[in-house]
Design a protein around this motif. Structure first.
Motif, PDB file in Angstrom:
ATOM      1  N   LEU A 279       0.819  -1.214   0.000  1.00  0.00           N
ATOM      2  CA  LEU A 279       0.000   0.000   0.000  1.00  0.00           C
ATOM      3  C   LEU A 279       0.853   1.265   0.000  1.00  0.00           C
ATOM      4  N   CYS A 280       2.058   1.155   0.568  1.00  0.00           N
ATOM      5  CA  CYS A 280       2.919   2.342   0.694  1.00  0.00           C
ATOM      6  C   CYS A 280       4.051   2.356  -0.352  1.00  0.00           C
ATOM      7  N   GLN A 281       4.030   1.438  -1.312  1.00  0.00           N
ATOM      8  CA  GLN A 281       5.140   1.395  -2.275  1.00  0.00           C
ATOM      9  C   GLN A 281       5.223   2.690  -3.069  1.00  0.00           C
ATOM     10  N   ARG A 282       6.438   2.967  -3.519  1.00  0.00           N
ATOM     11  CA  ARG A 282       6.681   4.205  -4.264  1.00  0.00           C
ATOM     12  C   ARG A 282       6.384   3.997  -5.743  1.00  0.00           C
ATOM     13  N   PRO A 283       6.209   5.075  -6.488  1.00  0.00           N
ATOM     14  CA  PRO A 283       5.800   4.953  -7.894  1.00  0.00           C
ATOM     15  C   PRO A 283       6.850   4.247  -8.763  1.00  0.00           C
ATOM     16  N   ARG A 284       6.384   3.696  -9.859  1.00  0.00           N
ATOM     17  CA  ARG A 284       7.266   3.004 -10.788  1.00  0.00           C
ATOM     18  C   ARG A 284       7.691   3.902 -11.951  1.00  0.00           C
ATOM     19  N   CYS A 285       7.301   5.146 -11.937  1.00  0.00           N
ATOM     20  CA  CYS A 285       7.653   6.042 -13.053  1.00  0.00           C
ATOM     21  C   CYS A 285       9.141   5.909 -13.358  1.00  0.00           C
ATOM     22  N   TRP A 286       9.469   5.725 -14.643  1.00  0.00           N
ATOM     23  CA  TRP A 286      10.873   5.477 -14.984  1.00  0.00           C
ATOM     24  C   TRP A 286      11.757   6.696 -14.784  1.00  0.00           C
ATOM     25  N   TYR A 287      11.189   7.842 -14.748  1.00  0.00           N
ATOM     26  CA  TYR A 287      12.025   9.018 -14.431  1.00  0.00           C
ATOM     27  C   TYR A 287      12.329   9.052 -12.929  1.00  0.00           C
ATOM     28  N   TYR A 288      11.306   8.693 -12.139  1.00  0.00           N
ATOM     29  CA  TYR A 288      11.516   8.632 -10.689  1.00  0.00           C
ATOM     30  C   TYR A 288      12.566   7.574 -10.349  1.00  0.00           C
TER      31      TYR A 288
ATOM     32  N   CYS B 246       2.761  16.287 -11.251  1.00  0.00           N
ATOM     33  CA  CYS B 246       3.496  15.044 -11.491  1.00  0.00           C
ATOM     34  C   CYS B 246       2.473  14.060 -12.073  1.00  0.00           C
ATOM     35  N   PHE B 247       2.919  13.145 -12.939  1.00  0.00           N
ATOM     36  CA  PHE B 247       1.959  12.332 -13.707  1.00  0.00           C
ATOM     37  C   PHE B 247       2.107  10.821 -13.511  1.00  0.00           C
ATOM     38  N   ILE B 248       2.530  10.446 -12.324  1.00  0.00           N
ATOM     39  CA  ILE B 248       2.678   9.022 -12.036  1.00  0.00           C
ATOM     40  C   ILE B 248       1.319   8.316 -12.018  1.00  0.00           C
ATOM     41  N   VAL B 249       1.372   6.990 -11.999  1.00  0.00           N
ATOM     42  CA  VAL B 249       0.180   6.228 -11.606  1.00  0.00           C
ATOM     43  C   VAL B 249       0.530   5.512 -10.315  1.00  0.00           C
ATOM     44  N   HIS B 250      -0.487   5.264  -9.504  1.00  0.00           N
ATOM     45  CA  HIS B 250      -0.216   4.511  -8.282  1.00  0.00           C
ATOM     46  C   HIS B 250      -0.120   3.039  -8.629  1.00  0.00           C
ATOM     47  N   PRO B 251       0.943   2.375  -8.169  1.00  0.00           N
ATOM     48  CA  PRO B 251       1.178   1.006  -8.649  1.00  0.00           C
ATOM     49  C   PRO B 251       0.474  -0.110  -7.885  1.00  0.00           C
TER      50      PRO B 251
ATOM     51  N   LYS C 110      -6.803  -7.150 -14.265  1.00  0.00           N
ATOM     52  CA  LYS C 110      -5.537  -6.410 -14.423  1.00  0.00           C
ATOM     53  C   LYS C 110      -4.953  -6.699 -15.795  1.00  0.00           C
ATOM     54  N   GLN C 111      -4.562  -5.668 -16.472  1.00  0.00           N
ATOM     55  CA  GLN C 111      -3.881  -5.827 -17.751  1.00  0.00           C
ATOM     56  C   GLN C 111      -2.465  -5.315 -17.625  1.00  0.00           C
ATOM     57  N   SER C 112      -1.519  -6.142 -18.027  1.00  0.00           N
ATOM     58  CA  SER C 112      -0.139  -5.675 -18.003  1.00  0.00           C
ATOM     59  C   SER C 112       0.573  -6.226 -19.232  1.00  0.00           C
ATOM     60  N   ILE C 113       1.810  -5.783 -19.434  1.00  0.00           N
ATOM     61  CA  ILE C 113       2.541  -6.234 -20.628  1.00  0.00           C
ATOM     62  C   ILE C 113       2.863  -7.715 -20.467  1.00  0.00           C
ATOM     63  N   ARG C 114       3.403  -8.058 -19.298  1.00  0.00           N
ATOM     64  CA  ARG C 114       3.752  -9.453 -19.043  1.00  0.00           C
ATOM     65  C   ARG C 114       2.633 -10.165 -18.307  1.00  0.00           C
ATOM     66  N   GLU C 115       2.667 -11.486 -18.355  1.00  0.00           N
ATOM     67  CA  GLU C 115       1.668 -12.290 -17.651  1.00  0.00           C
ATOM     68  C   GLU C 115       1.910 -12.305 -16.145  1.00  0.00           C
ATOM     69  N   THR C 116       3.164 -12.075 -15.749  1.00  0.00           N
ATOM     70  CA  THR C 116       3.479 -12.050 -14.321  1.00  0.00           C
ATOM     71  C   THR C 116       4.599 -11.045 -14.135  1.00  0.00           C
ATOM     72  N   TRP C 117       4.939 -10.739 -12.882  1.00  0.00           N
ATOM     73  CA  TRP C 117       5.995  -9.777 -12.568  1.00  0.00           C
ATOM     74  C   TRP C 117       5.823  -8.489 -13.376  1.00  0.00           C
ATOM     75  N   ASP C 118       4.662  -7.904 -13.208  1.00  0.00           N
ATOM     76  CA  ASP C 118       4.433  -6.653 -13.918  1.00  0.00           C
ATOM     77  C   ASP C 118       3.390  -5.825 -13.160  1.00  0.00           C
ATOM     78  N   PHE C 119       3.519  -4.531 -13.267  1.00  0.00           N
ATOM     79  CA  PHE C 119       2.496  -3.646 -12.719  1.00  0.00           C
ATOM     80  C   PHE C 119       1.421  -3.445 -13.769  1.00  0.00           C
ATOM     81  N   ALA C 120       0.294  -2.927 -13.336  1.00  0.00           N
ATOM     82  CA  ALA C 120      -0.839  -2.801 -14.248  1.00  0.00           C
ATOM     83  C   ALA C 120      -0.630  -1.676 -15.250  1.00  0.00           C
TER      84      ALA C 120
END
Lengths: 755, 327
Positions: free
Chosen positions: B115-124, B157-162, B230-240
């Protein structure tokens, strides 16, 4: 009249190496063993033989460069440019030098840097953390300069200059026939543009070197595809006698072309070690691996082609711009130039220079890019002609290179790949009308063809010994880059001598062993294995000279098998192989025999065809590959397991290229923003379909004494194109840009809805 | 990674007392699956890392007297995804948990951390780029590579919550219990999260000297059905890329009440009130589901590379609504 020496024969052979033709000038033997007849029953060659060192690898006993830890060893780190383009006005290393724990600092004396990650200085310290701290203490004064990292932007007028001669190189052209005449003859002419992304190698094992001096001599454990090549380049760079340099690479976790040359960090490790008087290890980080040691160039390719109503291709005009960073964009054109019959062809290719690290060869350099354009193009052409895509390929089948205008292939089993691949996938199940499937989830089937070199060539030297205990020791300066070279060498020796593979000791990956070539161009197996067989046959003769008198037979009449030496016409008259070895009075028999040149008058290529079945979810844009059939003809397979291994791995890399991988450069900062394993996507096991390799059972009749060709790169070439063609068959919309991600699929479907 | 002091907390109180007054001073570690990436990538370099895993009794899934649930903050995602209690009562939470990251990460990762994880934005996540969230002066994604970025609530800022867990829990009206130097507080999980315009540096209301201790899920309303897609690029190990949590209480095919929460849409888990309003009180048909999906993306604001999210959200929201009534 004899002068007391003999002059050996030397031959210059041309071979395909990473998409380029190179010449090998090498001593060749007067004669070679006869080729093994195609119908001869073999015991070890062509079987599923597990890796002889598999246990060492999976239990961690195998020592990779990363595992080399020497007493007193220091850890090196490289200071890299944070700017995509800058002049270096001043560099002050004094603080770093004084930092506790730092043992050596070197300045690479760069005046200018042209990409983020370019090497500037290096340090060695007692641990990695201190080395990293020392990097922060090196003060560099930069004058930032305008930069461009995007291929489209780099081609715009007024773009910041990456190269003094401009950002677009003069086109390299190849031409045959007359394309204008060809297009006039055509009933259908199409022109399409295809784009491919920059892909980074991302070897499981990162690049790295450990350097250790001993007086005037230096030993380097290096992650390299070129044990002898690195020794030579390092000696030249350091101005050392070549004999004072030793390079060791017993095990490696993949190179894919990024580890063919001498690296800056390797030279830095050697120099730091000299200054510090202690061994130095530099292993790159995953991040450095992403943007400092090469990539596959991205491309913008335009292919114009014409065909007659009956499917006969009349002309191709191919133009490509390839983003090679500060290096060459390479060439993608060979699949267009060679694959399908076409009398008129014009190729124009330019490198586009950008402020990104230089490209390096990557598993079949250029061919996956070129195949993406020509094999998608053929499917579109087929649809326009109302033909089956496979029929169109068969219609333009050729047994000579240069699209049927050149030299005959020594062997070509592509027709069998078509036949067996189509049968296995169920080609006739494909949608007659693309996109005709009902419901939101649509299936489709597609295919693509593969061509590549992989002939191998002469120039492998080796030291082959048979000891009195019946054990064979082979020393050869080739290397196993993860493909199974150790195992196939042992198989060939065991087969030729008729003994157990356990009695073959293979020692490779050391420049102290006789010279062999780089592992590139899928050439290792077909270069080394025939040489091993020649030496084994030589040893066999020498052992027969001992066994003949023991059996009271003419040595010429002997043969081997089942660990015995027997009389060819009277198998019961035999002596065990080990027993005969005990009689080697010198203690060992030795041979340095090697293979001969490739015969003149032929073109040598490997062939394959991939067939893919995909499922496209039109609501989410997600593509799932359901099944993938990969048929390959590479002459005789030495080991079905290692061959299948290559086919599986190459196909997965193709899948990754089709749907996942892409280097993302931020245009604002000039930095790569996905230089980690999460953001730089590669498929997981759950994304990987059932892959069904088909190895065409064939033997090249002339190429070498084993009738074999290479298979390292071929499986990497057609899979993504087969998948893209299958997507079209599923949804009836073309996606001509890689990677095919959900956003592109949804956008393409949307466009069709609106159109 | 920079050196830091590592503290194994013995109790909640002990943990809180070890915490510093600002974010540079200390961070808490639970599963560490997100934190280690931040530390090793030098995104943050705190002086102290406080381990919550050594606190006894913070790992539990318990029924409450009123028929709801309480989940301890360091309960692993695997435990949540495998809990039959959660599977039966709150399928949406169970499904979300089973789609988090990969099995290895779910074994290590905990609910509080998720719940408290930080954003995955690639610039961040690129330590050499000083973006707005890290104290810089610009959001590079807004003007740069924004394929995975937000279509709601963006700016500056334009992140999404992961977090997958957050979207699913908010759809169940979950509450979050926080413990700090000033004592305990409890708030709706939906109000726990902040938009960048409220605080550009943080994603939630947590103060540097506070930790999450518990999640409370009220009992489901009568005949509630729920789903997480949930839709993601990979079937597993991926954020939405895009995800949706739907919890709907129904009388027959009529929707009495509903929560629709989107993941991968906004800098916080995004409750789509518009879509909810389209459904509440109506018989659920394909047309109604479609208009709700349309309403959900009605006021989306796209950037150069994330326009596809409009289509993707519409399609998965519609699917989720039609799926949930079948469940």
């Amino acid at each position: 009249m004899t002068r007391g020496f003999k002059i050996p024969k030397r031959v210059t052979t041309e071979i395909d190496f990473e998409g380029e033709v190179i010449k090998i000038d090498a001593e060749v033997p007067e004669q070679e063993p006869e080729p093994i007849p195609e119908d001869k029953k073999l015991n070890i060659i062509g079987k599923k033989v597990p890796r002889i060192n598999g246990e060492e690898i999976v239990t961690g006993k195998a020592k990779y460069a990363f595992d080399i830890n020497l007493p007193g060893m220091l850890y090196g780190k490289v200071l890299r440019s944070p700017h995509p383009h800058a002049n270096i006005l001043n560099i002050d290393m004094s603080k770093a030098e004084k930092h506790p724990g730092v043992r050596a600092v070197i300045n690479l004396n760069k005046k200018n840097v042209r990409y983020v990650g370019e090497e500037i200085a290096a340090v060695a310290a007692v641990n990695e953390e201190i080395a990293e701290e020392a990097l922060d203490l090196i003060e560099v004064e930069y004058e930032k300069l305008p930069f461009v990292v995007n291929i489209n932007r780099a081609m715009e007028p007024g773009a910041p200059r990456v190269s003094p001669d401009g950002n677009i190189s003069k086109p390299r052209t190849r031409e045959r026939g007359n394309i204008e005449d060809g297009f006039k003859e055509a009933d259908v002419v199409l022109e399409r543009t295809y784009k491919t992304q920059v892909e980074v190698h991302n070897c499981a094992e990162v690049h790295g070197s450990v350097a250790k001096w001993d007086g005037e001599k230096v030993t380097v454990w290096d992650t390299t595809q070129a044990t002898h090549g690195v020794r030579r380049s390092l000696a030249k760079t350091l101005q050392l006698p070549e004999s004072n340099v030793r390079v060791i690479n017993h095990y490696m976790g993949g190179g894919f072309g990024s580890k063919l040359g001498l690296n800056v960090h390797t030279v830095a490790a050697v120099n730091l070690s000299k200054i510090a008087g202690a061994p130095v290890k530099i292993m790159l980080t995953r991040k450095e691996e992403s943007y400092c040691v090469g990539n596959r160039p991205g491309t913008i390719q335009t292919l114009k082609g014409g065909a007659k109503k009956d499917g006969t291709i009349t002309a191709f005009h191919y133009k490509s711009h390839n983003n090679g960073g500060v290096g060459s964009g390479g060439s993608n054109a060979s699949p267009i130039w060679d694959m399908y019959q076409c009398p008129n062809c014009l190729i124009e290719e330019s490198s586009v220079y950008t402020n990104t690290d230089a490209s390096r060869p990557m598993r079949a350099p250029g061919y996956p890019q070129g195949t993406f354009s020509v094999d998608l193009f053929l499917d579109e052409l087929a649809e326009n002609l109302g033909m089956d895509p496979l029929e169109l390929r068969r219609k333009n089948y050729t047994t000579k290179n240069r699209g049927g205008t050149g030299t005959p292939y020594s062997s070509k089993g592509l027709d069998k790949c078509y036949e067996l691949g189509a049968q296995r996938i169920g080609w006739n199940r494909r949608n007659k009308k693309p996109g005709e499937g009902k419901g939101p989830i649509k299936r489709g089937i597609g295919m693509a063809s593969e061509i590549w070199g992989g002939s191998g060539g002469p120039g492998t030297q080796l030291d082959f010994r048979l000891i009195t205990d019946g054990v064979v020791e082979i020393r050869c300066g080739t290397q196993d880059i993860g493909t199974g070279t150790y195992t196939i060498i042992a198989q060939v020796a065991a087969e030729e001598l008729g003994i157990d593979i356990k009695d073959i000791k293979v020692m490779i990956g050391d420049s102290d062993y006789p010279r062999s070539g780089s592992s590139g161009g899928s050439n290792t197996a077909a270069s080394v294995c025939p040489a091993i067989r020649a030496a084994a046959a030589d040893i066999k003769g020498k052992l027969f000279a001992i066994a003949g008198p023991l059996l009271g037979e003419n040595p010429e009449e002997l043969d081997v098998g089942e660990s015995k030496i027997f009389v060819r016409n009277n198998k019961s008259k035999s002596i065990s192989f080990k027993e005969a070895c005990k009689q080697i009075t010198e203690g060992m028999l030795t041979s340095n025999e090697t293979r001969g040149p490739n015969p003149k008058g032929y073109a040598f290529s490997t062939f394959g065809a991939h067939f893919s079945e995909v499922e496209v979810n039109t609501l989410t844009g997600k593509v799932k590959v359901i099944r993938h059939v990969a048929a390959h003809e590479s002459g005789r397979s030495i080991n079905i397991l290692t061959s299948e291994n290559q086919i599986q791995g190459g196909t997965v890399q193709g899948l990754s290229y089709a749907f996942f991988e892409q280097r993302i450069m931020d245009e604002q900062t000039g930095k790569m923003i996905n230089s980690n394993y999460y953001d730089y996507k590669t498929p997981t096991a759950m994304d990987t379909p059932q892959i069904e390799p088909i190895i065409i059972d064939s033997v090249d009749p002339v190429l070498n004494n084993l009738g074999m060709k290479g298979l390292g790169e071929p499986p990497r070439i057609p899979s993504h194109a087969a998948m893209a063609n299958a997507i079209y068959n599923a949804i009836g919309v073309w996606i001509r840009e890689l990677p095919i991600t959900p956003d592109k699929v949804l956008a393409a479907l949307e466009e069709r809805k609106e159109g | 990674m920079k050196n830091f002091t590592y503290i194994n907390a013995k109790s909640i109180k002990d943990a809180v007392e070890s915490l510093g007054k600002n974010w540079n001073e200390s961070v808490v570690k639970s599963g560490g699956t997100d934190l280690l990436g931040e530390l090793k990538g030098m995104i943050i370099s705190p002086e102290k890392v406080i381990n919550l895993k050594t606190i006894p009794n913070l790992d539990y899934i318990e029924s409450t007297q009123d028929g709801g649930l309480k989940i301890g903050a360091v309960t692993t995602i695997t435990k949540i995804s495998e809990s039959s209690l959660i599977k039966t009562k709150f399928p949406v939470i169970s499904q979300a948990a089973s789609k988090v990251a990969s099995p290895q990460l779910r074994n290590m990762g905990t609910l509080g951390g998720n719940l408290c994880q930080r954003p995955r934005c690639w610039y961040y996540r690129e330590n050499s780029i000083l973006c707005l969230k890290k104290g810089g002066s610009q959001c590079y994604a807004f003007t740069g590579e924004n394929k995975f970025h937000c279509i709601f609530g963006g700016g500056p800022c334009f992140i999404v919550h992961p977090s997958d867990m957050a979207a699913s829990l908010i759809s169940c009206d979950a509450e979050i219990k926080i413990y700090g130097r000033k004592g305990e507080r409890e708030l709706e999980l939906n109000n726990f999260y902040l938009l960048p315009r409220e605080n550009v540096n943080r994603e939630n209301v947590l103060n540097p000297d506070e930790i999450v201790v518990e999640i409370i899920i009220p009992p489901p309303k009568n005949n509630t059905k729920s789903i997480y897609i949930k839709q993601s690029i990979r079937e597993t190990w991926d954020f939405a890329l895009c995800s949706v949590a739907v919890s709907m209480s129904m009388s027959g095919l009529k929707c009495d009440d509903v929560r629709i929460v989107l993941g991968g849409a906004a800098p916080k888990p995004w409750r789509s009130i518009n879509a909810e309003n389209e459904l509440r009180g109506k018989m659920i048909t394909e047309t109604v589901a479609e208009s709700a999906a349309k309403a959900a993306v009605n006021n989306a604001q796209t950037m150069r590379d994330n326009k596809y999210k409009i289509n993707l959200f519409q399609n998965i929201i519609k699917s989720a609504i039609l799926e949930v009534i079948k469940s």
